[in-house]
Design an enzyme around this catalytic site. Structure first.
Site, PDB file in Angstrom:
ATOM      1  N   HIS A 102       0.851  -1.188   0.000  1.00 53.05           N
ATOM      2  CA  HIS A 102       0.000   0.000   0.000  1.00 53.05           C
ATOM      3  C   HIS A 102       0.885   1.236   0.000  1.00 53.05           C
ATOM      4  CE1 HIS A 102      -3.901  -1.947   1.795  1.00 53.05           C
ATOM      5  NE2 HIS A 102      -3.325  -2.716   0.874  1.00 53.05           N
TER       6      HIS A 102
ATOM      7  N   GLU B 164       0.940   3.866   1.865  1.00 55.12           N
ATOM      8  CA  GLU B 164       1.444   4.266   3.177  1.00 55.12           C
ATOM      9  C   GLU B 164       2.613   3.388   3.619  1.00 55.12           C
ATOM     10  OE1 GLU B 164      -3.157   4.524   3.534  1.00 55.12           O
ATOM     11  OE2 GLU B 164      -1.698   3.421   2.357  1.00 55.12           O
TER      12      GLU B 164
ATOM     13  N   CYS C 280      -6.217   2.094   5.785  1.00 56.75           N
ATOM     14  CA  CYS C 280      -6.852   0.864   6.262  1.00 56.75           C
ATOM     15  C   CYS C 280      -6.237   0.485   7.614  1.00 56.75           C
ATOM     16  CB  CYS C 280      -6.651  -0.258   5.245  1.00 56.75           C
ATOM     17  SG  CYS C 280      -4.933  -0.836   5.125  1.00 56.75           S
TER      18      CYS C 280
ATOM     19  N   CYS D 120      -2.369  -0.189   7.456  1.00 57.47           N
ATOM     20  CA  CYS D 120      -1.581   1.032   7.312  1.00 57.47           C
ATOM     21  C   CYS D 120      -1.685   1.909   8.557  1.00 57.47           C
ATOM     22  CB  CYS D 120      -2.024   1.793   6.068  1.00 57.47           C
ATOM     23  SG  CYS D 120      -1.654   0.880   4.542  1.00 57.47           S
TER      24      CYS D 120
END
Length: 165
Positions: free
Chosen positions: A60, A62, A90, A93
């Protein structure tokens, strides 16, 4: 005194950097989310979603930005750092943001399905955890949402076209 008087980039300027990374993700057929980590007025880490291209569910924006920032700074503790991400993080993260000690978190649009900073869960911004001192959503949310909606519209259209052939 505002940042503009010091010629320092504003929160919106940093979010625009994250949005440009989100656009790059979309061009690479990835979910268009981008993130930057800022320390002392400079980007020290950045990332965009690369789950498909790296074949990695943890890739992801992040997570990649945190890894890059830690490598740049030379410490896993990102105290005094600010993250700008185009969509509400999410739970994975958000946990990484808390663990890395990022002090300020600004994000674009909320994620009612998976968001962990106030929508579905409250990992960042939870008073019982040592979370970022500032958690603020809706920063250039419209621009973030347009990219995400466009990406999924294209995906659905492509899927529909391939099923009618």
């Amino acid at each position: 005194m505002s940042n503009q008087h010091l010629n320092q980039p504003s929160h919106e300027d940093w979010m625009r950097k994250a949005l440009s990374l989100a656009t790059k993700a979309m061009l690479e057929d990835e979910v268009p989310i981008g993130a930057v980590v800022v320390y002392k007025g400079k980007i020290v880490g950045q990332g965009y979603n690369q789950c498909n291209s790296l074949n990695d569910s943890t890739a992801h924006a992040e997570m990649l930005a945190i890894t890059a920032a830690s490598n740049t700074i030379g410490d896993w503790r990102l105290t005094d750092c600010t993250m700008y991400v185009t969509k509400e993080p999410c739970s994975m993260c958000a946990g990484a943001i808390v663990n890395s000690r990022i002090e300020f978190l600004y994000f674009g649009c909320y994620d009612e399905d998976f968001g962990a900073c106030g929508s579905k869960f409250e990992i960042c911004g939870n008073v019982s955890l040592n979370t970022p001192a500032v958690v603020r959503g809706n920063l250039l949310a419209g621009e973030s949402l347009v990219l995400i909606k466009e990406y999924f519209f294209r995906k659905r259209k492509k899927k529909k076209e391939s099923s009618t052939e």
